[in-house]
Design a protein around this motif. Sequence first.
Motif, PDB file in Angstrom:
ATOM      1  N   ILE A 142      87.087 111.590  29.055  1.00  0.00           N
ATOM      2  CA  ILE A 142      86.400 110.671  28.155  1.00  0.00           C
ATOM      3  C   ILE A 142      86.860 111.057  26.757  1.00  0.00           C
ATOM      4  O   ILE A 142      86.562 112.164  26.286  1.00  0.00           O
ATOM      5  N   ALA A 143      87.610 110.177  26.110  1.00  0.00           N
ATOM      6  CA  ALA A 143      88.139 110.457  24.768  1.00  0.00           C
ATOM      7  C   ALA A 143      87.288 109.750  23.734  1.00  0.00           C
ATOM      8  O   ALA A 143      87.060 108.544  23.826  1.00  0.00           O
ATOM      9  N   LEU A 144      86.828 110.502  22.767  1.00  0.00           N
ATOM     10  CA  LEU A 144      85.994 109.980  21.684  1.00  0.00           C
ATOM     11  C   LEU A 144      86.799 110.082  20.400  1.00  0.00           C
ATOM     12  O   LEU A 144      87.045 111.185  19.900  1.00  0.00           O
ATOM     13  N   THR A 145      87.270 108.933  19.892  1.00  0.00           N
ATOM     14  CA  THR A 145      88.188 108.914  18.764  1.00  0.00           C
ATOM     15  C   THR A 145      87.775 107.863  17.730  1.00  0.00           C
ATOM     16  O   THR A 145      86.730 107.243  17.834  1.00  0.00           O
ATOM     17  N   GLY A 146      88.666 107.644  16.783  1.00  0.00           N
ATOM     18  CA  GLY A 146      88.574 106.569  15.796  1.00  0.00           C
ATOM     19  C   GLY A 146      89.975 106.289  15.299  1.00  0.00           C
ATOM     20  O   GLY A 146      90.960 106.759  15.874  1.00  0.00           O
ATOM     21  N   LYS A 147      90.091 105.530  14.229  1.00  0.00           N
ATOM     22  CA  LYS A 147      91.391 105.271  13.584  1.00  0.00           C
ATOM     23  C   LYS A 147      92.452 104.765  14.565  1.00  0.00           C
ATOM     24  O   LYS A 147      93.621 105.137  14.486  1.00  0.00           O
ATOM     25  N   GLY A 148      92.055 103.951  15.530  1.00  0.00           N
ATOM     26  CA  GLY A 148      93.002 103.394  16.484  1.00  0.00           C
ATOM     27  C   GLY A 148      93.262 104.258  17.701  1.00  0.00           C
ATOM     28  O   GLY A 148      93.919 103.830  18.637  1.00  0.00           O
ATOM     29  N   GLY A 149      92.780 105.478  17.718  1.00  0.00           N
ATOM     30  CA  GLY A 149      92.891 106.348  18.899  1.00  0.00           C
ATOM     31  C   GLY A 149      94.052 107.308  18.896  1.00  0.00           C
ATOM     32  O   GLY A 149      94.067 108.263  19.654  1.00  0.00           O
ATOM     33  N   GLY A 150      95.056 107.067  18.051  1.00  0.00           N
ATOM     34  CA  GLY A 150      96.173 107.991  17.928  1.00  0.00           C
ATOM     35  C   GLY A 150      96.851 108.306  19.244  1.00  0.00           C
ATOM     36  O   GLY A 150      96.857 107.516  20.187  1.00  0.00           O
ATOM     37  N   ARG A 151      97.433 109.488  19.299  1.00  0.00           N
ATOM     38  CA  ARG A 151      98.183 109.940  20.480  1.00  0.00           C
ATOM     39  C   ARG A 151      97.277 110.088  21.698  1.00  0.00           C
ATOM     40  O   ARG A 151      97.707 109.861  22.833  1.00  0.00           O
ATOM     41  N   MET A 152      96.009 110.453  21.471  1.00  0.00           N
ATOM     42  CA  MET A 152      95.086 110.620  22.595  1.00  0.00           C
ATOM     43  C   MET A 152      94.947 109.328  23.380  1.00  0.00           C
ATOM     44  O   MET A 152      94.933 109.337  24.610  1.00  0.00           O
ATOM     45  N   GLY A 153      94.832 108.226  22.679  1.00  0.00           N
ATOM     46  CA  GLY A 153      94.695 106.942  23.352  1.00  0.00           C
ATOM     47  C   GLY A 153      95.875 106.623  24.241  1.00  0.00           C
ATOM     48  O   GLY A 153      95.731 106.001  25.307  1.00  0.00           O
ATOM     49  N   GLU A 154      97.060 107.065  23.828  1.00  0.00           N
ATOM     50  CA  GLU A 154      98.278 106.804  24.597  1.00  0.00           C
ATOM     51  C   GLU A 154      98.355 107.649  25.868  1.00  0.00           C
ATOM     52  O   GLU A 154      99.054 107.272  26.817  1.00  0.00           O
ATOM     53  N   LEU A 155      97.657 108.775  25.892  1.00  0.00           N
ATOM     54  CA  LEU A 155      97.734 109.699  27.035  1.00  0.00           C
ATOM     55  C   LEU A 155      96.775 109.361  28.169  1.00  0.00           C
ATOM     56  O   LEU A 155      96.903 109.909  29.258  1.00  0.00           O
ATOM     57  N   LEU A 156      95.814 108.509  27.903  1.00  0.00           N
ATOM     58  CA  LEU A 156      94.763 108.275  28.890  1.00  0.00           C
ATOM     59  C   LEU A 156      95.269 107.469  30.071  1.00  0.00           C
ATOM     60  O   LEU A 156      96.074 106.551  29.917  1.00  0.00           O
ATOM     61  N   GLY A 157      94.774 107.826  31.252  1.00  0.00           N
ATOM     62  CA  GLY A 157      95.155 107.145  32.473  1.00  0.00           C
ATOM     63  C   GLY A 157      94.120 106.111  32.878  1.00  0.00           C
ATOM     64  O   GLY A 157      93.108 105.905  32.201  1.00  0.00           O
ATOM     65  N   ASP A 158      94.364 105.485  34.015  1.00  0.00           N
ATOM     66  CA  ASP A 158      93.494 104.407  34.497  1.00  0.00           C
ATOM     67  C   ASP A 158      92.065 104.876  34.765  1.00  0.00           C
ATOM     68  O   ASP A 158      91.129 104.114  34.596  1.00  0.00           O
ATOM     69  N   GLY A 159      91.897 106.120  35.183  1.00  0.00           N
ATOM     70  CA  GLY A 159      90.554 106.617  35.484  1.00  0.00           C
ATOM     71  C   GLY A 159      89.808 107.173  34.289  1.00  0.00           C
ATOM     72  O   GLY A 159      88.657 107.585  34.402  1.00  0.00           O
TER      73      GLY A 159
END
Length: 197
Positions: A142-159
Amino acid sequence: MDLIHRISRQFEDSARTKLDSLEALAAPIAGAVEIMTASLLNNGKILACGNGGSAADAQHFAAELVNRFEMERPPLAAVALTTDTSTLTSIANDYDYTQVFSKQVRALGQSGDVLLAISTSGNSPNVIAAIEAAHERDMRVIALTGKGGGRMGELLGDGDIHLCVPADRTARIQEVHLLVLHCLCDGIDCLLLGVED
């Protein structure tokens, strides 16, 4: 300087950001609650990490689960990876700061556990490394971000679930993060205790 006006503007901006976030975040928060609750019911645990204010949020969240939030219930398994100074400093000294969370995830995380990864920018290298380690351990993130999600958003998988606050100002993102954490705690308690409304 009119301090009262400036303070009023801070309150108004905070309230507006929270209301603007509702539509984007309500459904993914509900999904995160279900993932976390399922893990806890299957003898899993939640590992949480972040830097600075996000470290404080990780600790706050873990404390609400291990102790209690607003309802009486048994303690729940949660660990903030930000609290053991001997572990943090030995990893940072012997290896580098990027590994302070990932080595803990590899040591403590098991298949079925959940990583709560917090970063206002989504670009914290040590949180990114923790996500990679969690995926290696067959953990959901569960990634909790802001500012568009950055690199973390790109790493997340389907689950995985991305809770990305639609804002760019760090203070506003952190304020919504705290509300999201309280929503997670409340939702977990309601599912575990069978609260209907």
